[in-house]
Enzyme design. Structure first.
Site, PDB file in Angstrom:
ATOM      1  N   HIS A  54      -4.650   6.327  37.996  1.00  0.00           N
ATOM      2  CA  HIS A  54      -5.952   6.371  38.678  1.00  0.00           C
ATOM      3  C   HIS A  54      -6.021   5.389  39.842  1.00  0.00           C
ATOM      4  O   HIS A  54      -7.071   4.831  40.150  1.00  0.00           O
ATOM      5  CB  HIS A  54      -7.098   6.106  37.693  1.00  0.00           C
ATOM      6  CG  HIS A  54      -7.215   7.114  36.599  1.00  0.00           C
ATOM      7  ND1 HIS A  54      -7.869   8.317  36.755  1.00  0.00           N
ATOM      8  CD2 HIS A  54      -6.726   7.126  35.328  1.00  0.00           C
ATOM      9  CE1 HIS A  54      -7.796   9.013  35.634  1.00  0.00           C
ATOM     10  NE2 HIS A  54      -7.098   8.312  34.759  1.00  0.00           N
ATOM     11  N   ASN A 127     -12.472  12.597  32.581  1.00  0.00           N
ATOM     12  CA  ASN A 127     -11.725  13.333  33.596  1.00  0.00           C
ATOM     13  C   ASN A 127     -12.508  14.569  34.006  1.00  0.00           C
ATOM     14  O   ASN A 127     -13.593  14.836  33.488  1.00  0.00           O
ATOM     15  CB  ASN A 127     -10.347  13.760  33.059  1.00  0.00           C
ATOM     16  CG  ASN A 127      -9.363  12.608  32.972  1.00  0.00           C
ATOM     17  OD1 ASN A 127      -9.356  11.719  33.815  1.00  0.00           O
ATOM     18  ND2 ASN A 127      -8.522  12.633  31.953  1.00  0.00           N
ATOM     19  N   TYR A 337      -7.401  -0.126  28.235  1.00  0.00           N
ATOM     20  CA  TYR A 337      -8.116  -0.248  29.500  1.00  0.00           C
ATOM     21  C   TYR A 337      -8.542  -1.686  29.776  1.00  0.00           C
ATOM     22  O   TYR A 337      -8.333  -2.205  30.869  1.00  0.00           O
ATOM     23  CB  TYR A 337      -9.329   0.687  29.506  1.00  0.00           C
ATOM     24  CG  TYR A 337      -8.994   2.066  30.021  1.00  0.00           C
ATOM     25  CD1 TYR A 337      -8.022   2.842  29.394  1.00  0.00           C
ATOM     26  CD2 TYR A 337      -9.623   2.599  31.135  1.00  0.00           C
ATOM     27  CE1 TYR A 337      -7.697   4.104  29.846  1.00  0.00           C
ATOM     28  CE2 TYR A 337      -9.304   3.871  31.599  1.00  0.00           C
ATOM     29  CZ  TYR A 337      -8.338   4.607  30.952  1.00  0.00           C
ATOM     30  OH  TYR A 337      -8.020   5.863  31.415  1.00  0.00           O
TER      31      TYR A 337
END
Length: 485
Positions: A54, A127, A337
């Site tokens: 990303h 997404n 993350y």
């Protein structure tokens, strides 16, 4: 020739590289799974300083407005009353390419929303597809390695891409999405967004529900053909960024309508397939879409680096009334993350303006580290409990507890009566028009025909045959025709 043994970085042999360790079959993942944590932590630190995935992104500020009452399903305050508005930041992105890549490419798109709620920031990191390629996070670093630039040739290699998919039959559903007509959105404004994972909602009475999020674009879905995308990417690599920026500057504010699918928690165990499998969707006939509200983007960032590149989203940023499910991929992302941001931006990245709470104030005992600003003041204590009036725990869980049972160890996902890797891919194919099917077959054959190994091609063809006989036959014929030219 004997096979080499896969080991950890300390040299210990790896017993299972396909399944993370969990608390019983279908249970939450375990912190003691050293191989999983080492693999994810090592993967997060492979690029400096851009995101590993990303990396190429755009973003904007806006608000979310509740239009329908969902208080029977969640006690989340920002969803608590019709008409309530919550400020937010949304980041769009491609997945596999680097920061310097083009926007108009065939790739999933990130759709990450940071809600600045009065109970703290809630991050919904999804997404533009409702499914993904894999169902266990231990495979994620390998998957991304297969899609990124080859370490020897320096380019994305069809051999690597299709070899991984050949060994991952669960990817067939997402491959069908990616190679279909929606694989290249015309712009960020003209695509849907999905939470993709299964999440948990808990109402004020403590009753639990599992949910899936669907952000439906109000601009209408528009996509590009492979030929249109190639032309646009060469002419304007920044096409999607420019489109989003200029639309908002003109006052043409893009919007999405949020719907959710809601499954009573008691349904999950007996549902015909695993509802926590990220490679599958819940059919709408089983759990219809229920409208929640409207998301609007109305302000561009003043500085792309400060606000888009430094924006940090973590799926573990929940608020009361919303929590995780046993979805293995979600469980892995809860760690990965936040860990990636601590590495890339530093341990104090939550103090950056785009990441800091806006409707409330963060109060904790975190101190020091790179770029520390010590917002607590000079007399504040850095331990708890204390006798100086520092912040204290509430004793109230954010969401309902998840039941666990069984033995620790690496387990395959629990099998439900209709679980398989191909049925939903076939269903998606059969929903397509004849023209859509022809374009899908051409897109797949265009990539698969470039693979150098016959056995890898045959393994992939077997997946499409298993999904639908016509699907498999047409792809096989198209691949063979291209390889004979």
């Amino acid at each position: 020739m004997s096979k080499r043994v896969l080991t950890t970085e300390s040299g210990a042999p790896v017993a299972d590289n396909q399944n993370s360790a969990s608390a019983g079959i279908g249970g939450p993942l375990l912190l003691q799974d050293q191989h999983l944590l080492e693999k994810l932590a090592r993967f997060n630190r492979e690029r400096i300083p851009e995101r590993v995935v990303h990396a190429r992104g755009s973003g904007a500020y806006g608000y979310f407005e509740v239009t329908d009452d969902v208080t029977g399903f969640t006690s989340a305050d920002f969803l608590g009353s019709v008409g309530k508005r919550t400020q937010l930041f949304l980041r769009f992105s491609t997945v596999a390419d680097s920061l310097g890549g083009a926007d108009a490419v065939r790739d999933p798109r990130g759709f990450a929303v940071k809600f600045y709620t009065e109970q703290g920031n809630y991050d919904l990191v999804g997404n533009n597809t409702p499914v993904f390629f894999i169902k266990d996070p231990i495979k994620f670093p390998d998957f991304i390695h297969s899609q990124k630039r080859d370490p020897f040739t320096g380019r994305q290699e069809p051999d690597n891409v299709w070899d991984f998919w050949a060994h991952s039959p669960e990817a067939t559903h997402q491959v069908t999405w990616l190679m279909g007509d929606r694989g290249i959105p015309a712009s960020y404004r003209h695509m849907n967004g999905y939470g993709s994972h299964t999440y948990q909602w808990t109402n004020a009475e403590g009753e639990a529900f599992f949910v899936k999020y669907h952000f439906k674009t109000n601009q209408g879905v528009r996509s590009l053909s492979s030929e249109q995308a190639a032309e646009l990417a060469g002419r304007n690599p920044n096409s999607h960024q420019t489109d989003l920026l200029q639309a908002i500057e003109r006052g043409v504010n893009p919007s999405w309508t949020l719907h959710v699918q809601i499954m009573p928690a008691a349904d999950a165990a007996e549902y015909r397939f695993n509802p926590f499998d990220l490679t599958k969707v819940w059919p709408h006939r089983d759990y219809p879409l229920q409208r929640v509200g409207r998301l609007v983007l109305d302000r561009n960032p003043d500085n792309v680096f400060a606000e888009v590149e430094q924006a940090a989203f973590s799926p573990n940023n929940f608020v009361p009334g919303i929590g995780p499910s046993p979805d293995k991929m979600l469980q892995g992302r809860l760690f990965a993350y936040a860990d990636a941001h601590r590495y890339r931006l530093g341990v104090n990245h939550t103090l950056l303006a785009v990441n800091a709470p806006r409707a409330t104030t963060a109060q904790n005992y975190g101190r020091d580290g790179l770029m520390a600003s010590n917002p607590q003041g000079r007399a504040a204590k850095n331990y708890e409990p204390n006798s100086y009036g520092g912040p204290t725990e509430t004793g109230r869980a954010l969401s309902a507890p998840l039941a666990v049972n069984g033995y620790t160890g690496t387990h395959e996902a629990p099998q439900h009566t209709k679980d398989d890797d191909f049925y939903q891919a076939g269903e998606l194919y059969r929903l397509m028009s004849s023209e859509e099917r022809s374009r899908l077959v051409a897109n797949i054959a265009g990539g698969l025909s470039q693979v150098s190994r016959d056995d890898v091609i045959e393994k992939n063809l077997a997946h499409f045959h298993a999904a639908d006989p016509e699907y498999g036959r047409r792809v096989e014929e198209a691949v063979h025709a291209l390889r004979e030219d």
